[in-house]
Design a protein around this motif. Sequence first.
Motif, mmCIF file in Angstrom:
data_model
loop_
_atom_site.group_PDB
_atom_site.id
_atom_site.type_symbol
_atom_site.label_atom_id
_atom_site.label_comp_id
_atom_site.label_asym_id
_atom_site.label_seq_id
_atom_site.Cartn_x
_atom_site.Cartn_y
_atom_site.Cartn_z
ATOM 1 N N ASP A 93 38.416 -7.114 -41.734
ATOM 2 C CA ASP A 93 38.147 -8.096 -42.774
ATOM 3 C C ASP A 93 36.640 -8.187 -42.988
ATOM 4 O O ASP A 93 35.842 -7.831 -42.110
ATOM 5 C CB ASP A 93 38.734 -9.450 -42.377
ATOM 6 C CG ASP A 93 40.246 -9.407 -42.339
ATOM 7 O OD1 ASP A 93 40.829 -9.438 -41.235
ATOM 8 O OD2 ASP A 93 40.843 -9.307 -43.416
ATOM 9 N N CYS A 94 36.269 -8.704 -44.148
ATOM 10 C CA CYS A 94 34.851 -8.744 -44.515
ATOM 11 C C CYS A 94 34.018 -9.456 -43.457
ATOM 12 O O CYS A 94 34.328 -10.573 -43.058
ATOM 13 C CB CYS A 94 34.712 -9.435 -45.864
ATOM 14 S SG CYS A 94 33.064 -9.309 -46.561
ATOM 15 N N ARG A 95 32.983 -8.762 -42.977
ATOM 16 C CA ARG A 95 32.032 -9.320 -42.023
ATOM 17 C C ARG A 95 32.664 -9.662 -40.676
ATOM 18 O O ARG A 95 32.144 -10.493 -39.931
ATOM 19 C CB ARG A 95 31.329 -10.550 -42.597
ATOM 20 C CG ARG A 95 30.511 -10.245 -43.836
ATOM 21 C CD ARG A 95 29.882 -11.520 -44.364
ATOM 22 N NE ARG A 95 29.173 -11.285 -45.611
ATOM 23 C CZ ARG A 95 27.936 -10.832 -45.696
ATOM 24 N NH1 ARG A 95 27.253 -10.575 -44.595
ATOM 25 N NH2 ARG A 95 27.365 -10.639 -46.855
ATOM 26 N N ARG B 178 39.637 0.316 -48.929
ATOM 27 C CA ARG B 178 39.741 -1.105 -49.292
ATOM 28 C C ARG B 178 41.043 -1.370 -50.041
ATOM 29 O O ARG B 178 41.375 -0.657 -50.984
ATOM 30 C CB ARG B 178 38.552 -1.514 -50.151
ATOM 31 C CG ARG B 178 37.291 -1.757 -49.350
ATOM 32 C CD ARG B 178 36.108 -2.054 -50.252
ATOM 33 N NE ARG B 178 36.404 -3.165 -51.139
ATOM 34 C CZ ARG B 178 35.831 -3.314 -52.332
ATOM 35 N NH1 ARG B 178 34.984 -2.431 -52.788
ATOM 36 N NH2 ARG B 178 36.125 -4.349 -53.074
#
Lengths: 114, 109
Positions: free
Chosen positions: B39-41, B104
């Motif tokens: 997941d993002c970051r 993605r």
Amino acid sequence: SAVISQKPSRDICQRGTSLTIQCQVDSQVTMMFWYRQQPGQSLTLIATANQGSEATYESGFVIDKFPISRPNLTFSTLTVSNLSPEDSSIYLCSVEGMGGEKLFFGSGTQLSVL
Amino acid sequence: RKEVEQDPGPFNVPEGATVAFNCTYSNSASQSFFWYRQDCRKEPKLLMSVYSSGNEDGRFTAQLNRASQYISLLIRDSKLSDSATYLCVVNWGTYKYIFGTGTRLKVLA
């Protein structure tokens, strides 16, 4: 699975300074791995740290820039030295799970260099 | 040829759709293969290992094709919460893992 505590979770540093990242594992492990993930990129292995010996660095990474300590079987530090904006990345520590397969990761350190 | 190659996407799919990702690898001697979700970051988290016989975990199915040197991940009945980057990881030898650039996925309501 292994539980890895990594800190700091993020930091903003000035050019020319250094940042030391710590990783603590809840069990004894032979090898610990340090990865870098630059913005929008995948993970690149920086070095592999074995307790009691010098870390093994991948091509393009040198000990002077990324000194690593591995004082015991549950702990390691990575220092990113002489910071420049190009060092802005996420840094992740990792260990293999029981049986020698599968990597587990710390929560990462997001470094921004101004 | 890249060591591990993935289509970066993004794959934009509606909720409930079935989506599949492939990942090719160049080292025919590789023995272990994995799909991770990121997941993002956040840090990558193991989604599933990939075995020669294929394996399934709920809505997720992973398969390995050694002859053509690729692995695949199939997600059925996509959920909004499946939106993430999916990393293909290949064990290249002792303590050596190669990561793909990730695919993605965006699941749309």
